[in-house]
Write an enzyme that holds these catalytic residues in place. Structure first.
Site, PDB file in Angstrom:
ATOM      1  CE  LYS A   6     -11.809   6.255 -18.450  1.00 12.36           C
ATOM      2  NZ  LYS A   6     -12.861   5.325 -18.178  1.00 12.36           N
TER       3      LYS A   6
ATOM      4  CE1 TYR B  25     -16.804   9.430 -15.903  1.00  3.47           C
ATOM      5  CE2 TYR B  25     -15.614   9.479 -13.826  1.00  3.47           C
ATOM      6  CZ  TYR B  25     -16.447   8.828 -14.723  1.00  3.47           C
ATOM      7  OH  TYR B  25     -16.921   7.581 -14.426  1.00  3.47           O
TER       8      TYR B  25
ATOM      9  CG  ASP C 170      -9.054  14.257 -15.957  1.00  2.00           C
ATOM     10  OD1 ASP C 170      -8.334  13.555 -16.684  1.00  2.00           O
ATOM     11  OD2 ASP C 170     -10.109  13.846 -15.439  1.00  2.00           O
TER      12      ASP C 170
ATOM     13  NE  ARG D  43      -2.849   0.458   3.419  1.00  2.00           N
ATOM     14  CZ  ARG D  43      -2.376   1.151   4.458  1.00  2.00           C
ATOM     15  NH1 ARG D  43      -2.119   2.436   4.338  1.00  2.00           N
ATOM     16  NH2 ARG D  43      -2.169   0.571   5.619  1.00  2.00           N
TER      17      ARG D  43
HETATM   18  N1  LCS Z   1     -11.344  11.545 -15.664  1.00  5.43           N
HETATM   19  C1  LCS Z   1     -11.899  11.374 -16.863  1.00  5.43           C
HETATM   20  C2  LCS Z   1     -11.713  12.427 -17.918  1.00  5.43           C
HETATM   21  C3  LCS Z   1     -12.641  10.225 -17.134  1.00  5.43           C
HETATM   22  O1  LCS Z   1     -13.174  10.086 -18.347  1.00  5.43           O
HETATM   23  C4  LCS Z   1     -12.814   9.257 -16.106  1.00  5.43           C
HETATM   24  C5  LCS Z   1     -13.620   8.039 -16.334  1.00  5.43           C
HETATM   25  C6  LCS Z   1     -12.221   9.491 -14.863  1.00  5.43           C
HETATM   26  C7  LCS Z   1     -11.492  10.639 -14.667  1.00  5.43           C
HETATM   27  C8  LCS Z   1     -12.348   8.496 -13.733  1.00  5.43           C
HETATM   28  O2  LCS Z   1     -11.535   7.395 -13.990  1.00  5.43           O
HETATM   29  P1  LCS Z   1     -11.807   5.888 -13.457  1.00  5.43           P
HETATM   30  O3  LCS Z   1     -11.991   5.978 -11.992  1.00  5.43           O
HETATM   31  O4  LCS Z   1     -13.020   5.382 -14.157  1.00  5.43           O
HETATM   32  O5  LCS Z   1     -10.544   5.176 -13.846  1.00  5.43           O
HETATM   33  N2  LCS Z   1     -14.438   8.110 -17.478  1.00  5.43           N
HETATM   34  C9  LCS Z   1     -15.378   7.284 -17.819  1.00  5.43           C
HETATM   35  C10 LCS Z   1     -16.236   7.523 -18.902  1.00  5.43           C
HETATM   36  O6  LCS Z   1     -16.219   8.522 -19.629  1.00  5.43           O
HETATM   37  N3  LCS Z   1     -17.084   6.528 -18.994  1.00  5.43           N
HETATM   38  O7  LCS Z   1     -16.890   5.597 -17.989  1.00  5.43           O
HETATM   39  C11 LCS Z   1     -15.782   6.016 -17.178  1.00  5.43           C
END
Ligand code: LCS
Length: 394
Positions: free
Chosen positions: A208, A111, A183, A58
């Protein structure tokens, strides 16, 4: 090997690697929760941070370290902090940098959950937030209050594709001593490096483009300076939103082809955006590679390329959007983005469904908006699939 002077593509392959005892060509997976100390003095040295030794996964782990060093080099930052998900990164940042009475300014179309958690949860601890269109830098200046501490932007924004001017907003933030966070999920450091523009912190949903194969969930924060790393890292450790070593290995592996994947997805996206723009059933298309994008010039200036995300509005709104999504065969009807496969989704009913409708519309996320994350398939196959699906709309 010092990889700092290598080109981006070489860093993807070689940065963050370390010599293990057998000379493995790839980073070994240290799938362990704990590490044995040689003796009590060694244990004490590990805890004091003097030995660089490992203690407990951790806190730190060689495979995760390797990913953190790799992404920090790609973003030209001090160090990376890997997290269990992109939201793990968001919560680490909010929790470490904001306290009761502080105020944060953020992009309206961030997001969805990055906004929902702030408005529904952090607000309970007396943290204020203002969401606005950060693509107009002056909006930020007007919203700054004496207690504003953080400027949290997403560019291009998810899903409106609005672009925030990195140089301009850093200038404003510096005048008011705000900490700046970007971001960079939609771009990856292949296309955009916010720290080079003066941002203090950049972060990713590694789920992503960075990993790129739709097979893990992960996040990573990179700070420009050591001081911020020292604030954020203990928060990640104590929140317990650390990454797992196997997850880190998968991202390291995915990153090796980042530049190839981004180039191919972007080439496909350019052709698809052109196709959609001419289609009679499509009202408008917003893609940074089209001269019709309101910030086309800015996109050319601050991004190496327009990327692989497209949003467009159907002429007949929600119903047309739904028919389109129910009719695609090759494009996957799914949330998430940035994988090798093309994904299509409807933010109003999916990613942003928990957001208040008025706020959603104000943030530019209209009822008929469709988001496309373009993959690396044969582009003619993708256009054929979209054509047959669009033909099904009355
Ligand atoms: N920032 C952006 C720009 C994102 O598109 C997402 C997730 C996150 C942060 C959060 O990341 P995660 O915790 O899912 O790894 N975006 C998503 C979307 O557009 N559709 O499903 C998840």
């Amino acid at each position: 090997m010092d990889t700092k002077k290598l080109g981006f593509e070489s860093k993807l392959i070689h940065a963050g690697l370390f010599d293990d005892q057998y000379g493995s060509a790839t980073v070994p997976i240290y799938q362990t929760s704990t590490f044995k100390f040689k003796n009590a003095d060694h244990g004490a040295a590990c805890f004091s941070g003097d030995s660089g030794g490992y203690i407990y996964t951790r806190l730190n782990n060689p495979t995760i370290d390797s990913l953190e060093k790799l992404v920090a080099e790609l973003e030209n930052g001090y160090r990376g902090i890997a997290t269990s998900s992109g939201m793990g990164a968001v919560n680490t940042i909010y929790s470490a940098l904001l306290k009761q009475g502080d105020h944060m300014i953020s992009t309206g179309a961030v997001y969805g959950p990055s906004r929902v958690i702030m408005e529904n949860h952090y607000s309970k601890y007396g943290i204020e937030s203002t969401y606005l269109d950060t693509s107009k830098s002056e909006n930020i200046r007007k919203a700054i209050k004496p207690n504003t501490r953080l400027l949290f932007i997403e560019t291009p924004a998810n899903p409106t594709m609005d672009i925030t001017n990195l140089d301009e907003v850093v200038k404003i933030a510096r005048e008011h001593r705000l900490i700046t966070v970007a971001d960079n999920t939609f771009c990856s450091p292949y296309l955009q490096k916010p720290l080079d523009h003066g941002f203090d912190i950049v972060f990713h949903s590694l789920t992503k483009f960075m990993n790129g194969h739709a097979d893990i969930v992960g996040g990573l924060i990179v700070t420009k300076k050591k001081e911020l790393d020292q604030l954020l890292r203990p928060m990640m450790i104590n929140l317990g939103c650390n990454m797992d070593p196997h997850q880190a290995y998968m991202v390291i592996r995915g990153l090796k082809t980042l530049s190839l994947r981004m180039e191919r997805s972007q080439e496909n996206a350019m052709k698809i955006a052109g196709f959609l723009e001419k289609h009679p059933k499509v009202e408008w298309v917003k893609y940074p590679g089209l001269s019709t994008h309101p910030q086309y010039d800015l996109a050319l200036k601050q991004m190496k390329g327009p990327g692989a995300m497209i949003c467009f509005e159907m002429k007949n709104g929600v119903e047309a959007g739904k028919t389109l999504m129910n009719s695609v065969n090759l494009c996957l009807l799914a949330v998430s983005l940035g994988g090798v496969e093309t994904l299509i989704q409807h933010p109003a009913s999916m990613t942003h469904s928990k957001m208040n409708r008025d706020a959603r519309i104000k943030a530019g996320i209209t009822d008929g908006l469709v988001r496309l994350s373009v993959g690396i398939e044969n582009v003619e196959d993708l256009i054929d699939d979209l054509t047959q699906a669009l033909d099904k709309i009355d």
